[in-house]
Structure formats: structure tokens, C-alpha cells
Design a protein around this motif. Structure first.
Motif, PDB file in Angstrom:
ATOM      1  N   GLU A   1      14.488 -19.287  17.115  1.00  0.00           N
ATOM      2  CA  GLU A   1      14.636 -20.705  17.461  1.00  0.00           C
ATOM      3  C   GLU A   1      15.921 -21.284  16.895  1.00  0.00           C
TER       4      GLU A   1
ATOM      5  N   HIS B   1       8.629 -16.335  22.362  1.00  0.00           N
ATOM      6  CA  HIS B   1       9.224 -17.656  22.570  1.00  0.00           C
ATOM      7  C   HIS B   1       8.544 -18.344  23.752  1.00  0.00           C
ATOM      8  N   GLY B   2       8.092 -19.590  23.524  1.00  0.00           N
ATOM      9  CA  GLY B   2       7.317 -20.250  24.567  1.00  0.00           C
ATOM     10  C   GLY B   2       7.810 -21.642  24.914  1.00  0.00           C
ATOM     11  N   HIS B   3       8.956 -22.038  24.335  1.00  0.00           N
ATOM     12  CA  HIS B   3       9.474 -23.384  24.627  1.00  0.00           C
ATOM     13  C   HIS B   3      10.242 -23.337  25.951  1.00  0.00           C
ATOM     14  N   LYS B   4       9.747 -24.114  26.903  1.00  0.00           N
ATOM     15  CA  LYS B   4      10.275 -23.991  28.272  1.00  0.00           C
ATOM     16  C   LYS B   4      11.766 -24.278  28.404  1.00  0.00           C
TER      17      LYS B   4
ATOM     18  N   GLY C   1      13.908 -19.900  26.570  1.00  0.00           N
ATOM     19  CA  GLY C   1      12.878 -20.363  27.506  1.00  0.00           C
ATOM     20  C   GLY C   1      11.508 -19.724  27.262  1.00  0.00           C
ATOM     21  N   ASP C   2      10.622 -19.971  28.218  1.00  0.00           N
ATOM     22  CA  ASP C   2       9.230 -19.518  28.064  1.00  0.00           C
ATOM     23  C   ASP C   2       9.056 -18.076  28.559  1.00  0.00           C
ATOM     24  N   HIS C   3       8.649 -17.208  27.663  1.00  0.00           N
ATOM     25  CA  HIS C   3       8.433 -15.802  28.026  1.00  0.00           C
ATOM     26  C   HIS C   3       6.997 -15.358  27.806  1.00  0.00           C
ATOM     27  N   ARG C   4       6.109 -16.350  27.660  1.00  0.00           N
ATOM     28  CA  ARG C   4       4.717 -15.974  27.406  1.00  0.00           C
ATOM     29  C   ARG C   4       4.005 -15.560  28.689  1.00  0.00           C
TER      30      ARG C   4
END
Ligand SMILES: CC(C)(COP(=O)(O)OP(=O)(O)OC[C@H]1O[C@@H](n2cnc3c(N)ncnc32)[C@H](O)[C@@H]1OP(=O)(O)O)[C@@H](O)C(=O)NCCC(=O)NCCS
Length: 261
Positions: free
Chosen positions: A19, A83-86, A91-94
Motif C-alpha cells: 500500500e 490487495h483489494g482497494h479498487k 487495484g482490486d485483485h481479490r
């Protein structure tokens, strides 16, 4: 997607839990780096998931002898994070199977290093490292300390389940001043951030407040207390998940100070 062992090129990303875009995480200071330098010679293992050459997920685990649990022939997962923050950073990789791949790689690695089992902590609530996610991957609860579950997956028939190391003594207050006791292990930037905020907040009150840091990456100190990370104002525990703001910590100290006058 590739899973790799941490190398120097990505050390900076790992130290801020991928982050680098977050100012908040930098508040945690250099504590994770100090912890990393200490633990890398004690068997710390770190794996990263790369997509298009960029780290989007990480897992780190240590021999259980260096974790908050008592056990043997096992590794303990401190943290898995995709990492999950869009709209931030990578970005979002969940929900693409990256967490599953990281966990499988860590387990394979632990087995190849001779471990008989893998352990992890998980929360019984649907936040942070959810216990339910580990359960779906074959882990079972072997101990519990409030909402923190100790999860465990044996690889061999003779593997022995670990146990939590529990709180052994409580921080005390003092007659004439408010005592802020902050326990810091170093492995988690969010907890390091709480430590730094508490230190700054305590300093604002001058001599009326005493800040007592407890460095629990020192094993003997951790075992003396049985507390790895935590914040106490005159012996009363402050909730640290999610991390309280600087303002909130300062308010708690001020309230305690008023009650003493
Ligand atoms: C737990 C965590 C690591 C899982 O990572 P992930 O990459 O999303 O995990 P997976 O993709 O393997 O599995 C998640 C879900 O996606 C689904 N999924 C997996 N591959 C998929 C695909 N290709 N398409 C759609 N869905 C998929 C899985 O079925 C799973 O479903 P579930 O939510 O019912 O379990 C992630 O959610 C995370 O980082 N959480 C925060 C943990 C935390 O707080 N860590 C710090 C603690 S110090």
C-alpha cells in the motif's frame, strides 16, 4: 500470475503491505523493517503474488517458536493479504484465486522445510483475516482467545496442535499520572501505526502522562507479558482493530486524566 519469494526489489512494497499509495500506512514508521531484519535470520518466509510483474498479494509466516503460539514443527501465518482497494495502487485483485494460490505455495514451502503442520490466526468475525476463509482451506480451530481463533492444518499424522500463548500480566497505572502502555511486535504496520499514534498522543500531555513502550519482538519480553501488540491506558485495554485515530487515543487519555483530578 506468479508466486515468488520476496526479493530486495520488492522489499519496499512488502514493508508497506503493498500500500505504497497510503499515507496512513507510513505512520507505522520503520518498525516493520526492523522486525523484518531481525526475523529474516530466524526463518521468516515471505511470498508475493505478481500480476504483470507487480506485487498484488503477499503471505508471511514464521517458525511457530517465533509466533504468538506455543507449538512445534510448524509454521505460523502472521499475515495473508491480497490487495483489494479498487481505485488505489494496483487495484482490486481479490476473488481471483490469488489468496488460495499464496496459501498453497506457503504450505508446500513449509512441508518442504520439514514442517508437520501450518497454523494461522483468524478472526471469528467477517473482517481482517477471516477464520472462515482458512476453514474452507482445510484448517480447523484448535484454540480461541476472544475473537482470535488459532487455526491449524496438519500435514502428518503425528503433528501436534499449537496453543495460544495467553496474557500473563496486565499493564498497571500509576497514582499521580496516566500511564499509556503500548506493546509493539513490529510485523504489522497497522499495529505499528497505533503505537506511533499513542506515543504522539501521550507526548501532548507533558509530564502528566507517561508513555511506556514494550518491545515484544524480543521473545523474552513477549513471553513475560503474553501480549504481542496492544494499547492500554492505565491498565484498560483500548481496542486496536481497526486502528483508532490519533484524536480518539488522545481523547481517551484526556478523559482518564480528568477522572484522576
Ligand atoms: C482472505 C484473502 C487473502 C483471500 O484472498 P483472495 O485472493 O480473494 O482469495 P481467493 O480468490 O482464493 O478466494 C476468495 C473467494 O473468491 C472465490 N474465487 C476464487 N477464484 C475465483 C475466480 N477465478 N473467480 C471468481 N471467484 C473466485 C473463491 O471461491 C472464494 O470465495 P469465498 O469468498 O466464498 O471464500 C483476502 O480476502 C484478503 O486479503 N483479506 C484481508 C485479510 C487481512 O485482513 N489480512 C491482514 C491481516 S494482518
Amino acid at each position: 500470475m506468479d508466486i515468488i519469494d520476496l526479493d530486495e526489489k520488492f522489499l519496499g512494497d512488502y514493508l508497506v503491505c503493498l500500500e505504497g499509495w497510503s499515507d496512513e500506512i507510513k505512520e507505522g514508521g520503520i518498525h516493520k523493517e526492523i522486525w523484518y531484519r531481525r526475523m529474516k535470520d530466524k526463518g521468516l518466509r515471505v511470498k508475493l503474488a505478481l500480476v504483470d510483474g507487480k506485487p498484488v498479494g503477499m503471505i508471511h509466516y514464521v517458525p511457530v517458536e517465533h509466533a504468538f503460539a506455543e507449538g512445534r514443527d510448524s509454521y505460523f501465518i502472521h499475515c495473508i493479504w491480497v490487495h483489494g482497494h479498487k481505485k488505489k495502487g494496483v487495484g482490486d485483485h481479490r476473488k481471483k484465486g490469488i489468496g488460495t494460490a499464496l496459501l498453497a505455495a506457503a504450505e508446500e514451502d513449509a512441508r518442504s522445510l520439514g514442517a508437520k503442520s501450518m497454523a494461522a490466526w483468524g478472526v471469528s468475525l467477517p473482517v481482517f483475516m477471516r477464520a472462515s476463509w482458512f476453514k474452507k482451506h482445510g484448517y480447523r480451530k484448535v484454540d480461541k482467545n476472544s475473537v482470535a481463533l488459532l487455526l491449524w492444518k496438519p500435514f502428518t499424522d503425528d503433528a501436534e496442535p499449537p496453543q495460544w500463548i495467553r496474557e500473563k500480566k496486565k499493564p498497571q497505572g500509576a497514582e499521580a499520572k496516566v500511564v499509556v502502555t503500548a506493546f509493539k511486535n513490529g510485523w504489522c504496520p497497522a499495529m505499528n501505526m497505533v503505537f506511533e499514534r499513542a506515543k504522539r498522543a501521550a507526548a501532548e500531555f507533558g509530564d502528566t502522562v507517561e508513555f511506556r513502550p514494550v518491545e515484544t519482538s524480543d521473545r523474552a519480553t513477549f513471553l513475560e507479558w503474553g501480549i504481542a501488540d496492544g494499547l492500554f491506558v492505565d491498565g484498560k485495554q483500548v481496542r486496536t482493530g481497526p486502528p483508532p485515530s490519533f484524536k480518539k487515543i488522545k481523547k481517551k487519555i484526556a478523559r482518564r486524566l480528568r477522572s484522576k483530578r
